[in-house]
Scaffold this motif. Structure first.
Motif, PDB file in Angstrom:
ATOM      1  N   GLU A  38      42.931  14.988   9.332  1.00  0.00           N
ATOM      2  CA  GLU A  38      42.591  14.510   7.987  1.00  0.00           C
ATOM      3  C   GLU A  38      42.065  13.080   8.042  1.00  0.00           C
ATOM      4  OE1 GLU A  38      42.044  14.764   3.948  1.00  0.00           O
ATOM      5  OE2 GLU A  38      42.591  16.353   5.368  1.00  0.00           O
ATOM      6  N   GLN A  39      42.716  12.266   8.883  1.00  0.00           N
ATOM      7  CA  GLN A  39      42.254  10.892   9.042  1.00  0.00           C
ATOM      8  C   GLN A  39      40.844  10.855   9.629  1.00  0.00           C
ATOM      9  OE1 GLN A  39      45.421   9.231  11.430  1.00  0.00           O
ATOM     10  NE2 GLN A  39      46.553   8.481   9.641  1.00  0.00           N
ATOM     11  N   LYS A  40      40.582  11.729  10.584  1.00  0.00           N
ATOM     12  CA  LYS A  40      39.240  11.779  11.167  1.00  0.00           C
ATOM     13  C   LYS A  40      38.215  12.227  10.131  1.00  0.00           C
ATOM     14  CE  LYS A  40      40.603  12.622  15.977  1.00  0.00           C
ATOM     15  NZ  LYS A  40      40.573  13.578  17.119  1.00  0.00           N
ATOM     16  N   ARG A  41      38.597  13.224   9.310  1.00  0.00           N
ATOM     17  CA  ARG A  41      37.678  13.665   8.262  1.00  0.00           C
ATOM     18  C   ARG A  41      37.430  12.543   7.257  1.00  0.00           C
ATOM     19  NH1 ARG A  41      40.575  18.638   8.882  1.00  0.00           N
ATOM     20  NH2 ARG A  41      42.050  18.045   7.251  1.00  0.00           N
ATOM     21  N   LEU A  42      38.523  11.841   6.885  1.00  0.00           N
ATOM     22  CA  LEU A  42      38.384  10.732   5.949  1.00  0.00           C
ATOM     23  C   LEU A  42      37.530   9.619   6.549  1.00  0.00           C
ATOM     24  CD1 LEU A  42      39.121   9.414   3.273  1.00  0.00           C
ATOM     25  CD2 LEU A  42      41.218   8.548   4.347  1.00  0.00           C
ATOM     26  N   ALA A  43      37.770   9.332   7.838  1.00  0.00           N
ATOM     27  CA  ALA A  43      36.978   8.303   8.511  1.00  0.00           C
ATOM     28  C   ALA A  43      35.511   8.708   8.570  1.00  0.00           C
ATOM     29  CB  ALA A  43      37.516   8.060   9.919  1.00  0.00           C
TER      30      ALA A  43
ATOM     31  N   GLY B 276      35.569  -0.636   1.459  1.00  0.00           N
ATOM     32  CA  GLY B 276      36.326  -1.642   2.185  1.00  0.00           C
ATOM     33  C   GLY B 276      37.788  -1.663   1.784  1.00  0.00           C
ATOM     34  N   ILE B 277      38.634  -2.150   2.699  1.00  0.00           N
ATOM     35  CA  ILE B 277      40.074  -2.284   2.464  1.00  0.00           C
ATOM     36  C   ILE B 277      40.489  -3.673   2.933  1.00  0.00           C
ATOM     37  CG2 ILE B 277      42.370  -1.392   2.997  1.00  0.00           C
ATOM     38  CD1 ILE B 277      41.110   1.316   3.547  1.00  0.00           C
TER      39      ILE B 277
ATOM     40  N   ALA C 238      40.271  -9.041   5.066  1.00  0.00           N
ATOM     41  CA  ALA C 238      39.569  -7.776   5.285  1.00  0.00           C
ATOM     42  C   ALA C 238      40.189  -7.012   6.451  1.00  0.00           C
ATOM     43  CB  ALA C 238      38.096  -8.034   5.550  1.00  0.00           C
ATOM     44  N   GLN C 239      40.403  -5.716   6.244  1.00  0.00           N
ATOM     45  CA  GLN C 239      40.979  -4.865   7.284  1.00  0.00           C
ATOM     46  C   GLN C 239      40.025  -3.762   7.731  1.00  0.00           C
ATOM     47  OE1 GLN C 239      44.552  -3.554   5.233  1.00  0.00           O
ATOM     48  NE2 GLN C 239      45.772  -5.205   6.140  1.00  0.00           N
ATOM     49  N   TYR C 240      39.182  -3.323   6.817  1.00  0.00           N
ATOM     50  CA  TYR C 240      38.258  -2.239   7.156  1.00  0.00           C
ATOM     51  C   TYR C 240      37.010  -2.360   6.288  1.00  0.00           C
ATOM     52  CZ  TYR C 240      36.038   2.334   7.233  1.00  0.00           C
ATOM     53  OH  TYR C 240      35.110   3.344   7.334  1.00  0.00           O
ATOM     54  N   LEU C 241      35.857  -2.106   6.892  1.00  0.00           N
ATOM     55  CA  LEU C 241      34.599  -2.048   6.150  1.00  0.00           C
ATOM     56  C   LEU C 241      33.690  -1.057   6.851  1.00  0.00           C
ATOM     57  CD1 LEU C 241      32.864  -3.100   3.836  1.00  0.00           C
ATOM     58  CD2 LEU C 241      32.057  -4.914   5.344  1.00  0.00           C
ATOM     59  N   ASN C 242      33.218  -0.053   6.107  1.00  0.00           N
ATOM     60  CA  ASN C 242      32.409   0.980   6.746  1.00  0.00           C
ATOM     61  C   ASN C 242      31.023   0.449   7.102  1.00  0.00           C
ATOM     62  OD1 ASN C 242      31.305   0.816   4.182  1.00  0.00           O
ATOM     63  ND2 ASN C 242      31.085   3.019   3.916  1.00  0.00           N
TER      64      ASN C 242
END
Length: 316
Positions: free
Chosen positions: A56-61, A72-73, A80-84
């Motif tokens: 599920e995490q891979k699909r979400l990623a 972003g998160i 900042a922790q995550y940005l696509n």
């Protein structure tokens, strides 16, 4: 054991105790084995759950990384922790730079007070804030119009905020399309106004050296200027020698209109043409006389027909 091969009572008792102990040990081993089997089963279930979570995490990623929106998160402290990939590309940010970036660095300094006083309080109170805003490009410093959607990520068990997140849409193309639509609308209005001016001041060619402009309705200062512009353009383009201005249908003649007639006649004369004024009604003549308008520089005719006859009789 006795001589006849029988067990002594003491030996028999010891043997029975040993058998009981072995049976107890066997039962304990069976219980331990069953417990191990249950633990192994639980581990298999947990492993399956973890595999499903990982999938599920891979699909979400995959969804976030392939999304065209900025996703972003950040921590609750604003780090900042995550940005696509789409987000990094939108603001010109390298993946290696992300750990040193805070939420505030995505915005212009002038916008930070609004974020601190409005966006963040609304996000904390209602869990979400959505509205048009702008990002700052990290490399060029250019403003990027966006639909900013800020929301909280909460702990599923306690409901407490865990992180700040955003799914933000780039509005650059939409804004550009809106600006183009406004530009085209303004251009259309301009063209329509030009067409109306041309229709309200038509210039008709009656010979290779003469043109006529019939005026109908009210003539204000704006229309008088349009008449002058249209006449001068026509005289120059057509190389006309005679210009007939027919005011039979003009509803009002005042000092402004009279002054416009005189100025038009002078401008036409400067281009080497003669202006002929036709359609002067008796009441209009009285107004012109009362106003003291000097018409010596203008040929006047009572009717349009006589004006056309005059124009056609002029030498080439």
């Amino acid at each position: 054991m006795s001589m006849d091969g029988r067990l002594d009572p003491s030996d028999a008792s010891a043997l029975r105790e040993r058998v009981v102990r072995l049976e107890q040990e066997l039962a304990e081993r069976e219980r331990e084995l069953a417990e191990h089997r249950r633990e192994i089963g639980a581990l298999h279930e947990r492993e399956a759950q973890l595999l499903e979570i990982e999938a599920e995490q891979k699909r979400l990623a995959a969804v976030t990384e392939n999304s065209s929106d900025f996703i972003g998160i950040a921590s609750m402290e604003g780090v900042a922790q995550y940005l696509n990939e789409a987000g990094r590309e939108l603001v010109g940010l390298e993946a290696s730079e992300l750990p040193r970036v805070t939420i505030g660095s995505f915005f212009f300094p002038d916008d930070l007070p609004y974020i601190e006083q409005h966006i963040m309080p609304a996000t904390m109170e209602h869990g979400r804030w959505v509205g048009e805003f702008r990002f700052r490009h990290f490399k060029t410093g250019a403003a990027i119009p966006v639909l900013y959607n800020s929301f909280l990520i909460r702990d599923p068990e306690t409901g407490e905020p865990m992180a700040l997140a955003t799914v933000t849409a780039d509005l650059t193309e939409r804004k550009r399309a809106e600006e183009e639509r406004v530009r085209l609308k303004d251009e259309m209005i301009r063209l329509q106004a030009a067409m109306l001016r041309e229709l309200s001041t038509p210039l008709l060619r009656i010979s290779d050296r003469a043109v006529i402009m019939p005026l109908i309705g009210a003539v204000d200062s704006s229309r008088a200027a349009a008449v002058l512009e249209r006449l001068l353009q026509g005289v120059s383009a057509e190389q006309s020698r005679v210009v007939i201005l027919d005011i039979t249908g003009v509803s009002n003649v005042d000092s402004h209109v009279a002054d416009a007639l005189i100025r038009t006649a002078k401008a036409v004369r400067l281009l080497g043409a003669q202006m002929v004024l036709t359609g002067i009604r008796p009441e209009v003549a009285q107004i012109l006389v009362a106003l003291g308008v000097d018409l010596n520089s203008i040929v006047t005719m009572g009717s349009l027909q006589s004006g056309i006859a005059f124009a056609l009789s002029q030498p080439r």
